[in-house]
Design an enzyme around this catalytic site. Structure first.
Site, PDB file in Angstrom:
ATOM      1  N   SER A 139       0.819  -1.210   0.000  1.00 39.22           N
ATOM      2  CA  SER A 139       0.000   0.000   0.000  1.00 39.22           C
ATOM      3  C   SER A 139       0.854   1.262   0.000  1.00 39.22           C
ATOM      4  CB  SER A 139      -0.956  -0.053   1.199  1.00 39.22           C
ATOM      5  OG  SER A 139      -1.986   0.874   1.084  1.00 39.22           O
ATOM      6  N   ASP A 279      -2.231   5.991  -3.266  1.00 39.56           N
ATOM      7  CA  ASP A 279      -1.106   5.277  -2.682  1.00 39.56           C
ATOM      8  C   ASP A 279      -0.636   4.204  -3.663  1.00 39.56           C
ATOM      9  OD1 ASP A 279      -3.231   3.541  -2.468  1.00 39.56           O
ATOM     10  OD2 ASP A 279      -2.814   2.934  -0.409  1.00 39.56           O
ATOM     11  N   ASP A 281      -1.021   1.063  -4.145  1.00 39.61           N
ATOM     12  CA  ASP A 281      -1.932   0.088  -4.753  1.00 39.61           C
ATOM     13  C   ASP A 281      -3.300   0.675  -5.061  1.00 39.61           C
ATOM     14  OD1 ASP A 281      -2.738   0.288  -2.097  1.00 39.61           O
ATOM     15  OD2 ASP A 281      -3.295  -1.820  -1.938  1.00 39.61           O
ATOM     16  N   ASP A 283      -5.788   1.793  -3.401  1.00 43.38           N
ATOM     17  CA  ASP A 283      -7.021   1.524  -2.658  1.00 43.38           C
ATOM     18  C   ASP A 283      -7.418   2.707  -1.788  1.00 43.38           C
ATOM     19  OD1 ASP A 283      -5.116   1.270  -0.647  1.00 43.38           O
ATOM     20  OD2 ASP A 283      -5.976  -0.562   0.200  1.00 43.38           O
TER      21      ASP A 283
END
Length: 490
Positions: A139, A279, A281, A283
């Site tokens: 992340s 960020d 990834d 999410d």
């Protein structure tokens, strides 16, 4: 487009006899040859996460893959594939391939998507006959870290009880209930990422576009590169991109959702309407308004919640957030008839509470936002699209919308690095720190809040102090940070 994302026929485990044979010949190699594990639980607030070469390694990923496969199979009503993706970190290839080897050793078919946002895994898992999904990503963490996130068949984060089963297998406390007679297969299914991109645009295509808007995107050298610019461009926006290459050495480094200064300056330089920072990834997302001011998850939840409330799409006017949500946000939301429920920090806890209460909107101050009208998990790209559409529909700037929302209470969040994992996770046993917290809470009474916790994603203890005035906030933050440093740091 579920029909085009069906399982390739002929994988092992289709027949009852094969399912009964799950695990044959591999129980000893995966159940007895254990690798060293820390005393505290592996699964934190967002999966398994840590420094590559220390906690995370190819042998660990192999065994996590195997035991994840065993647990998913044991709880599946019928056997299907597992969907696997990764972010751009240099270690993600290694960990993804090792994890795939473990899943196929458990007799499961793997659909490998390559580079993709974490919400892509959740979405595709939820609409296909997959029995689970796995994302290799840390992340917002630095490049030298990585992680393993596991999703259930519904696209949500794997329940804690199933995480515990995986960990019990890793620690040699259980053996496979059934045995595998055949290995699974690994298939590259890169084309499926496009289905996710189409799904992001679908709710907006028929009602609204982003024509006339200038939007800056900070992709953090991560999983959203390529996909995010194309989605916003196809929706009609003029797009300016920052950090838009997959770069495992620079992912999240001085960019993305934890470093908004460059994004803010670029928005002002180009006279853009809005900026979004993702960020590694994708999410989670944070925004910057047209004046360069940072707009965190509390503001996003308030503005999106008010929009849903006006359209009678928010049952009980409920928003679910965490203990980190600002008191100013909570009081303002209550003043317009809203209800706020707080959970522990972590989007999995927010999601669980939303499911329990029937809530449709929830999230975290850090930018994990989940709207169950459109998604099964927190989704940075989806949130950014809907925030841009909200601004376009309102006909005023994001700065004006923020000004009309609420004033935050002074809040300070400090991170104290504690590298000893057992000491960090056992911080509550430290009497001097507990005494300092009790003293601060007694002094502030109802005029403030204190939250001290071990991060579930980074080797830090987070100290948050919120009070009615900045002087109190600064004083008690410094006092508590000093105690943590004195008694818990290495």
């Amino acid at each position: 487009m579920v029909s085009s994302i069906t399982r390739i026929p002929g994988i092992p485990g289709d027949s009852p006899s094969e399912a009964e044979g799950l695990g044959k010949g591999i129980e000893s190699s995966f159940g007895l040859n254990l690798i060293p594990l820390p005393a505290n639980p592996l699964f934190g607030t967002d999966g398994i996460r840590g420094r590559v070469g220390e906690l995370l390694s190819a042998p660990l990923a192999l065994q996590v893959g195997f035991w994840t496969g065993i647990v998913l199979r044991n709880h599946a009503t019928q056997i299907g594939p597992v969907i696997l993706g990764q972010d751009s970190r240099n270690s993600s290839d290694m960990l993804a391939m090792a994890l795939s080897a473990g899943l196929t050793a458990a007799g499961l078919e793997v659909w490998y998507l390559g580079l993709c946002p974490t919400p892509c895994i959740a979405y595709l898992t939820s609409i296909s006959d997959a029995i689970g999904g796995v994302m290799i990503s840390a992340s917002h963490n630095p490049p030298e870290d990585n992680g393993i996130k596991v999703f259930g068949a519904n696209g949500g984060k794997l329940p804690q009880i199933l995480q515990a089963e995986i960990e019990a297998g890793l620690r040699g406390k259980i053996s496979p209930i059934a045995k595998v007679s055949n290995c699974g297969r690994h298939y590259s299914r890169f084309e499926l990422v496009g289905h996710y991109g189409d799904a992001l645009k679908k709710p907006l295509n028929s009602t609204l576009n982003l024509q006339g808007m200038k939007i800056v995107l900070d992709l953090a050298w991560g999983a959203a590169v390529g996909l995010a610019p194309s989605v916003f461009t196809e929706m009609g926006a003029e797009v300016i991109c920052l950090h838009n290459e997959a770069d495992g050495d620079r992912i999240n480094v001085n960019c993305g959702s934890t470093h908004l200064d460059i994004l803010a300056a670029t928005v002002q330089e180009h006279n853009a309407d809005i900026g979004f920072a993702f960020d590694g990834d994708a999410d989670r997302v944070l925004a910057v308004d047209n004046t360069g001011r940072q707009v965190n998850g509390d503001y996003i939840l308030y503005l999106w919640g008010r929009h849903l409330q006006k359209n009678q799409q928010l049952p009980d006017n409920l928003i679910v957030s965490t203990v980190m949500a600002n008191l100013g946000f909570e009081k303002a939301w209550q003043q317009i008839g809203g209800k706020l429920i707080r959970t522990a920090v972590g989007d999995q806890y927010v999601q669980a509470e939303m499911q329990r209460t029937g809530g449709m909107l929830g999230g975290e101050q850090s930018g994990h936002i989940l709207c169950r009208h459109y998604a099964v998990t927190g989704d940075g790209l989806l949130t950014a699209l809907h925030m841009a559409a909200l601004v376009k529909e309102a006909g005023v700037s994001l700065a004006e919308l923020v000004d009309q929302s609420f004033q935050t209470y002074p809040q300070i969040l400090r991170n104290v690095r504690v590298t000893d994992r057992d000491r960090r996770l056992g911080w509550q046993d430290c009497e001097p720190v507990q005494q300092a917290i009790a003293l601060a809470e007694a002094a502030m009474g109802d005029s403030g809040r204190i939250l001290v916790r071990a991060s579930g994603t980074e080797p830090v203890i987070r100290v948050m102090v919120e009070a009615a005035n900045a002087e109190l906030t600064n004083y008690w933050t410094n006092e508590l940070v000093s105690k943590v440093q004195q008694h818990l740091m290495d």
